[in-house]
Design a protein around this motif. Structure first.
Motif, mmCIF file in Angstrom:
data_model
loop_
_atom_site.group_PDB
_atom_site.id
_atom_site.type_symbol
_atom_site.label_atom_id
_atom_site.label_comp_id
_atom_site.label_asym_id
_atom_site.label_seq_id
_atom_site.Cartn_x
_atom_site.Cartn_y
_atom_site.Cartn_z
ATOM 1 N N THR A 1 0.817 -1.218 0.000
ATOM 2 C CA THR A 1 0.000 0.000 0.000
ATOM 3 C C THR A 1 0.849 1.265 0.000
ATOM 4 O O THR A 1 0.324 2.365 0.185
ATOM 5 C CB THR A 1 -0.931 0.018 1.231
ATOM 6 O OG1 THR A 1 -0.133 -0.077 2.419
ATOM 7 C CG2 THR A 1 -1.919 -1.130 1.176
ATOM 8 N N ASP A 2 2.167 1.116 -0.225
ATOM 9 C CA ASP A 2 3.052 2.281 -0.142
ATOM 10 C C ASP A 2 3.593 2.708 -1.507
ATOM 11 O O ASP A 2 4.594 3.413 -1.599
ATOM 12 C CB ASP A 2 4.225 1.987 0.796
ATOM 13 C CG ASP A 2 5.045 0.779 0.355
ATOM 14 O OD1 ASP A 2 4.624 0.088 -0.592
ATOM 15 O OD2 ASP A 2 6.121 0.540 0.951
ATOM 16 N N ALA A 3 2.927 2.270 -2.582
ATOM 17 C CA ALA A 3 3.387 2.633 -3.924
ATOM 18 C C ALA A 3 2.615 3.843 -4.447
ATOM 19 O O ALA A 3 1.633 4.297 -3.841
ATOM 20 C CB ALA A 3 3.203 1.443 -4.862
ATOM 21 N N ASP A 4 3.069 4.358 -5.578
ATOM 22 C CA ASP A 4 2.350 5.451 -6.241
ATOM 23 C C ASP A 4 1.240 4.911 -7.140
ATOM 24 O O ASP A 4 0.183 5.522 -7.270
ATOM 25 C CB ASP A 4 3.336 6.281 -7.083
ATOM 26 C CG ASP A 4 4.458 6.869 -6.242
ATOM 27 O OD1 ASP A 4 4.149 7.642 -5.320
ATOM 28 O OD2 ASP A 4 5.628 6.530 -6.490
ATOM 29 N N TYR A 5 1.523 3.769 -7.746
ATOM 30 C CA TYR A 5 0.551 3.107 -8.626
ATOM 31 C C TYR A 5 0.405 1.666 -8.179
ATOM 32 O O TYR A 5 1.378 1.031 -7.751
ATOM 33 C CB TYR A 5 1.030 3.083 -10.086
ATOM 34 C CG TYR A 5 1.202 4.410 -10.750
ATOM 35 C CD1 TYR A 5 0.249 4.910 -11.634
ATOM 36 C CD2 TYR A 5 2.360 5.164 -10.546
ATOM 37 C CE1 TYR A 5 0.422 6.119 -12.284
ATOM 38 C CE2 TYR A 5 2.546 6.385 -11.190
ATOM 39 C CZ TYR A 5 1.574 6.856 -12.061
ATOM 40 O OH TYR A 5 1.757 8.055 -12.706
ATOM 41 N N VAL A 6 -0.799 1.110 -8.330
ATOM 42 C CA VAL A 6 -0.994 -0.323 -8.144
ATOM 43 C C VAL A 6 -1.720 -0.838 -9.381
ATOM 44 O O VAL A 6 -2.691 -0.233 -9.847
ATOM 45 C CB VAL A 6 -1.779 -0.644 -6.852
ATOM 46 C CG1 VAL A 6 -3.152 0.030 -6.849
ATOM 47 C CG2 VAL A 6 -1.913 -2.151 -6.664
ATOM 48 N N VAL A 7 -1.215 -1.933 -9.942
ATOM 49 C CA VAL A 7 -1.763 -2.503 -11.168
ATOM 50 C C VAL A 7 -2.391 -3.856 -10.861
ATOM 51 O O VAL A 7 -1.725 -4.743 -10.312
ATOM 52 C CB VAL A 7 -0.657 -2.681 -12.234
ATOM 53 C CG1 VAL A 7 -1.251 -3.287 -13.509
ATOM 54 C CG2 VAL A 7 0.023 -1.356 -12.538
ATOM 55 N N LEU A 8 -3.660 -4.021 -11.209
ATOM 56 C CA LEU A 8 -4.322 -5.326 -11.122
ATOM 57 C C LEU A 8 -4.693 -5.766 -12.527
ATOM 58 O O LEU A 8 -5.048 -4.941 -13.371
ATOM 59 C CB LEU A 8 -5.540 -5.262 -10.208
ATOM 60 C CG LEU A 8 -5.133 -5.117 -8.733
ATOM 61 C CD1 LEU A 8 -5.524 -3.761 -8.204
ATOM 62 C CD2 LEU A 8 -5.734 -6.224 -7.898
ATOM 63 N N THR A 9 -4.613 -7.063 -12.757
ATOM 64 C CA THR A 9 -4.712 -7.556 -14.129
ATOM 65 C C THR A 9 -5.865 -8.512 -14.390
ATOM 66 O O THR A 9 -6.017 -8.971 -15.522
ATOM 67 C CB THR A 9 -3.394 -8.264 -14.519
ATOM 68 O OG1 THR A 9 -3.236 -9.439 -13.705
ATOM 69 C CG2 THR A 9 -2.190 -7.351 -14.328
ATOM 70 N N SER A 10 -6.678 -8.812 -13.367
ATOM 71 C CA SER A 10 -7.726 -9.813 -13.585
ATOM 72 C C SER A 10 -8.877 -9.647 -12.605
ATOM 73 O O SER A 10 -8.728 -9.060 -11.527
ATOM 74 C CB SER A 10 -7.160 -11.229 -13.425
ATOM 75 O OG SER A 10 -6.819 -11.467 -12.069
ATOM 76 N N LYS A 11 -10.011 -10.201 -12.982
ATOM 77 C CA LYS A 11 -11.175 -10.255 -12.101
ATOM 78 C C LYS A 11 -10.859 -11.060 -10.849
ATOM 79 O O LYS A 11 -11.254 -10.682 -9.743
ATOM 80 C CB LYS A 11 -12.343 -10.888 -12.850
ATOM 81 C CG LYS A 11 -13.574 -11.102 -11.993
ATOM 82 C CD LYS A 11 -14.693 -11.754 -12.767
ATOM 83 C CE LYS A 11 -15.891 -11.991 -11.858
ATOM 84 N NZ LYS A 11 -17.026 -12.601 -12.561
ATOM 85 N N THR A 12 -10.135 -12.169 -11.004
ATOM 86 C CA THR A 12 -9.774 -13.001 -9.855
ATOM 87 C C THR A 12 -8.983 -12.190 -8.837
ATOM 88 O O THR A 12 -9.242 -12.254 -7.627
ATOM 89 C CB THR A 12 -8.947 -14.217 -10.304
ATOM 90 O OG1 THR A 12 -9.742 -15.002 -11.189
ATOM 91 C CG2 THR A 12 -8.520 -15.057 -9.119
ATOM 92 N N GLY A 13 -8.012 -11.435 -9.312
ATOM 93 C CA GLY A 13 -7.218 -10.600 -8.416
ATOM 94 C C GLY A 13 -8.071 -9.588 -7.685
ATOM 95 O O GLY A 13 -7.897 -9.360 -6.476
ATOM 96 N N ALA A 14 -9.003 -8.967 -8.405
ATOM 97 C CA ALA A 14 -9.890 -7.981 -7.787
ATOM 98 C C ALA A 14 -10.692 -8.615 -6.650
ATOM 99 O O ALA A 14 -10.826 -8.032 -5.561
ATOM 100 C CB ALA A 14 -10.827 -7.397 -8.841
ATOM 101 N N GLU A 15 -11.232 -9.787 -6.891
ATOM 102 C CA GLU A 15 -12.051 -10.454 -5.873
ATOM 103 C C GLU A 15 -11.221 -10.874 -4.669
ATOM 104 O O GLU A 15 -11.667 -10.759 -3.523
ATOM 105 C CB GLU A 15 -12.761 -11.651 -6.505
ATOM 106 C CG GLU A 15 -13.809 -11.232 -7.535
ATOM 107 C CD GLU A 15 -14.355 -12.398 -8.344
ATOM 108 O OE1 GLU A 15 -13.744 -13.494 -8.288
ATOM 109 O OE2 GLU A 15 -15.375 -12.220 -9.035
ATOM 110 N N LEU A 16 -9.997 -11.344 -4.914
ATOM 111 C CA LEU A 16 -9.146 -11.789 -3.802
ATOM 112 C C LEU A 16 -8.732 -10.630 -2.905
ATOM 113 O O LEU A 16 -8.742 -10.753 -1.678
ATOM 114 C CB LEU A 16 -7.904 -12.511 -4.350
ATOM 115 C CG LEU A 16 -8.141 -13.901 -4.933
ATOM 116 C CD1 LEU A 16 -6.861 -14.435 -5.565
ATOM 117 C CD2 LEU A 16 -8.643 -14.871 -3.858
ATOM 118 N N VAL A 17 -8.371 -9.498 -3.504
ATOM 119 C CA VAL A 17 -7.954 -8.367 -2.657
ATOM 120 C C VAL A 17 -9.138 -7.806 -1.885
ATOM 121 O O VAL A 17 -8.993 -7.364 -0.738
ATOM 122 C CB VAL A 17 -7.235 -7.268 -3.473
ATOM 123 C CG1 VAL A 17 -5.962 -7.823 -4.096
ATOM 124 C CG2 VAL A 17 -8.126 -6.630 -4.519
#
Length: 245
Positions: free
Chosen positions: A48-64
């Motif tokens: 949570t300490d970055a300037d940008y965060v990149v997510l690449t999939s629906k699965t990733g979105a649901e897990l986070v």
């Protein structure tokens, strides 16, 4: 009356395979659902300490979301509208979607702005190196968090059997890993050569040049690369190619 063409689809065994089957049926095809990807979460969450965060999939979105992750002030980037929709569905605001829905598209759109920036990439264990290398070449400090691992489901391979007997008319590969797992499933049945021969007679559509390169390197002849990185485009263009055969 013509028989509906058999079209293999390899989406994960959730609403994505259901949606894919419905779409193919609406296009007049006889879908062969054969999930080639199963998800094994790692339990990790993005930094949570970055300037940008990149997510690449629906699965990733649901897990986070399930983990209660909070992006804070980070600029949230999604590769493609499906990932963006999934993030918004679970309560996250999406700040950026690249014009081209690929890793290289994201790099191209961000590279002028990320020199010296910290970027967190949260995805599966089979993500393309293009994303990390491209952002690093642009001067960013990149960290990758593996949210989940992708494995071949037990029992997969019904489509490989159909290909081996010459009864598969098209296949829609959505990633390099779906190609690799398809051939692993064929191998497990002792039908790799026959399945490859069957694919040669079928229409093979893929999402993205990396998938096409993987397929060709493994002996799979690719007939088309979808004009955009969505299953909708892949399915429609594969059915169009079948109609032209």
């Amino acid at each position: 009356m013509a028989t509906a063409p058999t079209v293999a689809v390899f989406r994960p065994d959730d609403d994505r395979i259901d949606d894919a089957v419905s779409l193919l049926e609406s296009l007049g095809a006889d879908p062969v659902p054969d999930p080639m990807l199963a998800v094994k979460p790692t339990g990790h969450t993005p930094r949570t300490d970055a300037d940008y965060v990149v997510l690449t999939s629906k699965t990733g979105a649901e897990l986070v979301a399930d983990a209660g992750w909070d992006p804070g002030e980070q600029t949230v980037c999604a590769i493609g509208p499906a990932t963006a929709d999934a993030l918004e569905d679970v309560g996250y605001a999406v700040d950026f979607i690249p014009e081209e829905y690929t890793s290289s598209g994201l790099v191209s759109d961000l590279e002028a702005d990320v020199d010296g920036a910290r970027i967190e990439v949260a995805r599966s264990d089979h993500g393309s190196p293009i994303l990390l290398e491209g952002l690093e070449d642009a001067g960013a400090y990149v960290h990758e968090t593996i949210l989940y691992r992708l494995v071949r489901p037990e029992g997969s391979g019904s489509s490989a059997e159909l290909a081996a007997t010459g009864d598969l008319e098209a296949a829609c590969f959505t990633s390099s890993l779906t190609v690799e797992h398809f051939l692993e499933a064929a191998d497990a049945r002792g039908e790799r050569d026959a399945a490859l021969a069957g694919l040669e007679k079928a229409v093979v559509g893929v999402i993205g040049d990396p998938t096409a390169e993987t397929a060709r390197s493994l002996g799979v002849e690719v007939d088309l690369v979808a004009s955009e990185a969505t299953f909708d485009a892949l399915a429609r263009e594969t059915i169009d190619a079948l109609a032209e055969d």
